[in-house]
Design a protein around this motif. Structure first.
Motif, PDB file in Angstrom:
ATOM      1  N   VAL A  48       0.830  -1.198   0.000  1.00 49.89           N
ATOM      2  CA  VAL A  48       0.000   0.000   0.000  1.00 49.89           C
ATOM      3  C   VAL A  48       0.869   1.255   0.000  1.00 49.89           C
ATOM      4  N   VAL A  64      -3.955   4.024  -4.217  1.00 52.86           N
ATOM      5  CA  VAL A  64      -4.192   4.840  -3.017  1.00 52.86           C
ATOM      6  C   VAL A  64      -3.621   6.254  -3.139  1.00 52.86           C
ATOM      7  N   MET A  83      -5.896   7.292   6.007  1.00 52.58           N
ATOM      8  CA  MET A  83      -6.672   6.813   4.866  1.00 52.58           C
ATOM      9  C   MET A  83      -7.939   7.645   4.744  1.00 52.58           C
ATOM     10  N   LEU A  86     -12.248   6.576   1.729  1.00 50.74           N
ATOM     11  CA  LEU A  86     -12.182   5.117   1.683  1.00 50.74           C
ATOM     12  C   LEU A  86     -13.286   4.543   0.795  1.00 50.74           C
ATOM     13  N   ASP A  90     -11.217  -1.034  -0.438  1.00 46.90           N
ATOM     14  CA  ASP A  90     -10.102  -0.907   0.500  1.00 46.90           C
ATOM     15  C   ASP A  90     -10.242  -1.872   1.672  1.00 46.90           C
TER      16      ASP A  90
END
Length: 128
Positions: A48, A64, A83, A86, A90
């Motif tokens: 990620v 991302v 994050m 979202l 995810d």
């Protein structure tokens, strides 16, 4: 003994935010790289994001970019993954990992086999 402990996961609605924390012990960040990986059911574990403390460079997966941000608090020996925006896709178990040395991470930051130490993982679920 090197230990990595993730926290901050949970259930959030699509469009929401979470901040994951990775608390490290047994080593200092100098010359390490610390990365975040995730694994959804039936899928491979994928990189990620990662931060190399050798040269303070950060890396992100294309899926991302612009939504997630990796950062660190060296005094607390903690790496964060903020994050935002979202999406249901995810949803996964998120893992923190560390690798020594952290140099030239551009070529390997996303490869799970490059990392020496792993946390136990934490669930992130994004509902639609």
């Amino acid at each position: 003994e090197v230990q990595l402990v993730e926290s901050g996961g949970g259930l959030v609605q699509a469009g929401g935010s979470l901040r994951l924390s990775c608390a490290a012990s047994g080593f200092t960040f100098d010359d390490y790289a610390v990365g975040w990986f995730r694994q959804a059911p039936g899928k491979e574990r994928e990189g990620v994001s990662s931060i190399s403390f050798s040269d303070t460079t950060t890396y992100y997966g294309e899926f991302v970019k612009g939504r997630f941000t990796i950062s660190s608090d060296n005094a607390k020996s903690t790496v964060y993954l903020q994050m935002n925006s979202l999406k249901p896709e995810d949803t996964a178990v998120y893992y923190c990992a560390a690798r020594y040395p952290g140099l030239y991470a551009g070529s390997w930051w996303h490869a799970r086999d490059e990392y020496d130490y792993w946390g136990q993982g934490i669930q992130v679920t994004v509902s639609s």
